[in-house]
Structure formats: structure tokens, C-alpha cells
Design a protein around this motif. Structure first.
Motif, PDB file in Angstrom:
ATOM      1  N   LEU A 159       0.932  -1.146   0.037  1.00  0.00           N
ATOM      2  CA  LEU A 159      -0.033  -0.026  -0.022  1.00  0.00           C
ATOM      3  C   LEU A 159       0.833   1.498   0.126  1.00  0.00           C
ATOM      4  CD1 LEU A 159      -2.753   1.456   0.418  1.00  0.00           C
ATOM      5  CD2 LEU A 159      -2.759   1.152   2.586  1.00  0.00           C
ATOM      6  N   LEU A 178       3.751   1.529  -1.035  1.00  0.00           N
ATOM      7  CA  LEU A 178       4.743   1.632  -2.366  1.00  0.00           C
ATOM      8  C   LEU A 178       3.611   2.203  -3.623  1.00  0.00           C
ATOM      9  CD1 LEU A 178       6.597  -1.592  -3.183  1.00  0.00           C
ATOM     10  CD2 LEU A 178       7.482   0.604  -3.148  1.00  0.00           C
ATOM     11  N   GLY A 179       2.343   1.764  -3.523  1.00  0.00           N
ATOM     12  CA  GLY A 179       1.367   1.980  -4.641  1.00  0.00           C
ATOM     13  C   GLY A 179       0.947   3.396  -4.418  1.00  0.00           C
ATOM     14  N   VAL A 196       4.968   5.830  -2.822  1.00  0.00           N
ATOM     15  CA  VAL A 196       5.996   6.016  -3.857  1.00  0.00           C
ATOM     16  C   VAL A 196       5.690   6.085  -5.401  1.00  0.00           C
ATOM     17  CG1 VAL A 196       8.164   4.655  -4.017  1.00  0.00           C
ATOM     18  CG2 VAL A 196       7.161   4.700  -1.753  1.00  0.00           C
ATOM     19  N   ILE A 197       4.925   4.696  -5.767  1.00  0.00           N
ATOM     20  CA  ILE A 197       4.742   4.860  -7.282  1.00  0.00           C
ATOM     21  C   ILE A 197       3.688   5.961  -7.378  1.00  0.00           C
ATOM     22  CG2 ILE A 197       4.113   3.263  -9.103  1.00  0.00           C
ATOM     23  CD1 ILE A 197       5.005   1.063  -7.429  1.00  0.00           C
ATOM     24  N   LEU A 227       0.269   5.638  -7.736  1.00  0.00           N
ATOM     25  CA  LEU A 227      -0.884   4.854  -8.855  1.00  0.00           C
ATOM     26  C   LEU A 227      -2.315   5.670  -8.453  1.00  0.00           C
ATOM     27  CD1 LEU A 227      -0.303   1.193  -8.317  1.00  0.00           C
ATOM     28  CD2 LEU A 227       0.602   2.445 -10.032  1.00  0.00           C
ATOM     29  N   GLU A 228      -2.776   6.143  -9.678  1.00  0.00           N
ATOM     30  CA  GLU A 228      -4.008   6.992  -9.550  1.00  0.00           C
ATOM     31  C   GLU A 228      -5.071   5.885  -9.955  1.00  0.00           C
ATOM     32  OE1 GLU A 228      -4.662   9.392  -7.982  1.00  0.00           O
ATOM     33  OE2 GLU A 228      -2.850  10.520  -7.759  1.00  0.00           O
TER      34      GLU A 228
END
Lengths: 204, 204
Positions: free
Chosen positions: B167, B169-170, B173-174, B176-177
């Protein structure tokens, strides 16, 4: 791959004759472009310019940007080939197929190395994070979301991806025990229901 | 902290007089020791030796190894303080309390920076992975597992941690939308049931 492996130094300027040397130059240029610009803003034309090769040569070696990325980053599979196989089959077992495929890729040293490099870059620089975000959205998430075909599909697929990413971190990178030594089938039984729940279950 | 911030260069050799300069030297020595040896093999005595201070000074500043680690890595909370609060309260809401706490820490820039540094190091070098594994096992996982008090508690807590790590990371950090922009309460409603399931649900 054909021919001898080319050295890391490009040959002199001017249009190359092609061959594995040109292919290696294309991949080196691609790595440079992706690292600097992320995934979405990179074009095959821009890679050809950086590599100093004719754009036609790029299309000779690669089917498109995704395949260049997969080769440049040495990913162990091309999502364009792998995803249709995973997405085919009963949707109520999609979570298990995704979990098994993901565990299989991370179990192989080459796969682990390539994905670890992406994760390391994503946790170290914003550009690395953007690269992983844009590639994952383009080549993975949107395909799985399209298969689900429901209005909240994007969020469902992202939730499933968080579980997959965390599993990779815990089992293969950080190496938490007993999780790291658990047989693959037991990991699938533990984690796949969560992935399935996010993909097709009843969400709040 | 009291006194002026010391420079990064240690003063001349010999026993220091103490003060914030000595504290900074202890933290620098601790970072060096943890990076080289992981968490388990580091001792307060070894840190004192590397910092060239009397071990008693270390005990004056810090309650123990965990607190030295938390200060050296600039973690935004000490698990020894935070965990008892999270673990208290109804066990059927433990997943929600953990998810909320975790989201709160990652939402703050300092917390995010410190944990991102640990993740970056863990995905970049085996020593970094060992450090995160040993600290997480020692300071976090074993405490939560003890609260659960069931035979498979360790695996349960590790499964919950994989969901928390992914969670982070997503979402953070990354990026994600739509996950990254989802209101915190919606993220809790989406993810906390998974955490709760791993902790207290019926597993295969």
C-alpha cells in the motif's frame, strides 16, 4: 540474438550498418531515455535519435515501445504476450492465476533482478517512481482493468497490485520468515483470495 | 536536543566531554554500524567504540538499541512507544488501527522520507534488506504476533505487513491513480479488512 555481443562503446558517428551492435545501441539509448523521461514521454523516434540509428531499424528489431522497454530493462516477460494468457480463463480464478504468475517470475533470479532494479529505482528517485507508475499503468493495469470491465476497475486492479508488490517485498526482498520459506502453493492459498477479493469481490 | 548542532567532522581523538556533539557522533556511528552489520549484530558497546565515547554516555542518551536505531534513521516514531497504543483496544479493530497509523505516518513528509530511505536501501543492497528484516522482526512483528497469541501468529503478521508495504509503495511511492488521491477513510475501508483478515480471520 545473433552475432557477437557488441562492446559498450558505440562505434564512430554516422549511420550504422545495423546488426547486434545497432541493437545494443538502441537498448542503451532506450535505458537513457526512459530513466530521464519516464515511460509515457519516450518515443521510438526519440530513442532512434539518441541511438543515432534510422527509426526503421527500431521497427525492424522491436514491435513497439513496450517491447523496447521490456528488452532494455531485461524484464523476463513481455506483458503483451503474458497478459492475454493470464486474463483468459474463468474470472473467478483470476486472482490465483495472477498470484502464481507473479510468484513464478520473482522466483527466477533474472526476473527478480529486473524487478528489483525497477523497485530500487522507484524508491530512490522520483523519476524512477514515475517510470514504474507509467509503465505499470500502460502495460499492466489498464489491460487487467479492461478485462474486469466494471466502473471501479482501476482502483480494484491497483489494490491487487499493492498486495502483489508487498508480497514480493516481504518474501523475496526483505526475506521475512516464515513467509520467505513457505511453499509456493501455501503462499497462493494465503494471498490469492485477497487478490481475487480486490478484483471481483464486494468492496465498500 | 540541547546546544548547537555539531558539525559532521568529529573532534580530535580522545574521550569527549559529552553534549550534543557526542550525541551526533553516536548517531553517525550507529548509522555506520547498522549499515554494515544489520540490526541484530549491532551492540550498544560496538556503537560506543566506533563513536569513541564511553558506553555510559550512550545509556544516558538512549533507552536501548531500538531507540538508537529510531534516532539514527530519523524514524518518526518509536515502535516501543507507538505499538502498545495500537495493540490496546478491541482485537477485531486491530486491522483498522494498524492501517490508520501506517497511513498517517506515510502521509507526513518526515515519516515518508525515513521509511523511503529504508525501502530504498532494502531494494538496493542485501545489507539494507537484512537491516529492514531484522528491525521489523525485532521491533514490530514479534510484538504484534505476541498480541495475537496464536500458533501461526508470525505468518499472519507478515502477511499483514506485505499488504501495508505494498500500500505504501502504490499510494505514496509509485503514486498509482486513483489510489494515490483516494481519501484516507476510503483507503482504510478498502485495505483494513484485508489486514484484519490476515491477523484474525480464518486462513487456509
Amino acid at each position: 540474438m545473433t552475432g557477437a555481443r557488441a562492446g559498450s562503446q558505440p562505434r564512430g558517428r554516422g549511420r550504422p550498418a545495423g546488426g547486434s551492435d545497432a541493437r545494443d545501441r538502441i537498448l542503451a539509448a532506450a535505458r537513457q531515455e526512459f530513466a530521464a523521461k519516464g515511460y509515457d514521454k519516450v518515443s521510438l523516434r526519440g530513442i532512434a535519435r539518441t541511438a543515432e540509428v534510422d527509426p526503421a531499424l527500431l521497427h525492424h528489431y522491436f514491435s513497439g515501445k513496450e517491447q523496447v522497454f521490456v528488452s532494455a530493462m531485461q524484464l523476463p516477460f513481455d506483458p503483451a504476450d503474458a497478459l492475454p494468457l493470464i486474463l483468459a480463463g474463468p474470472i473467478e480464478e483470476l486472482g490465483e492465476r495472477i498470484t502464481r504468475f507473479f510468484l513464478g517470475v520473482w522466483s527466477e533470479p533474472e526476473g527478480r533482478g529486473a524487478f528489483l532494479a525497477l523497485l530500487s529505482s522507484a524508491t530512490t528517485t522520483p523519476a524512477g517512481a514515475a517510470l514504474l507508475r507509467e509503465f505499470a499503468s500502460d502495460a499492466l493495469l489498464s489491460q487487467v482493468a479492461a478485462r474486469l470491465g466494471v466502473p471501479d476497475a482501476e482502483l480494484r486492479v491497483e489494490a491487487a497490485l499493492t498486495q502483489m508488490l508487498g508480497l514480493a517485498l516481504g518474501r523475496f526482498v526483505i526475506g521475512l520468515e516464515p513467509l520467505a520459506s513457505l511453499p509456493t502453493d501455501d503462499v497462493v492459498r494465503l494471498i490469492a483470495p485477497t487478490v481475487q477479493h480486490y478484483l471481483t469481490g464486494e468492496l465498500p
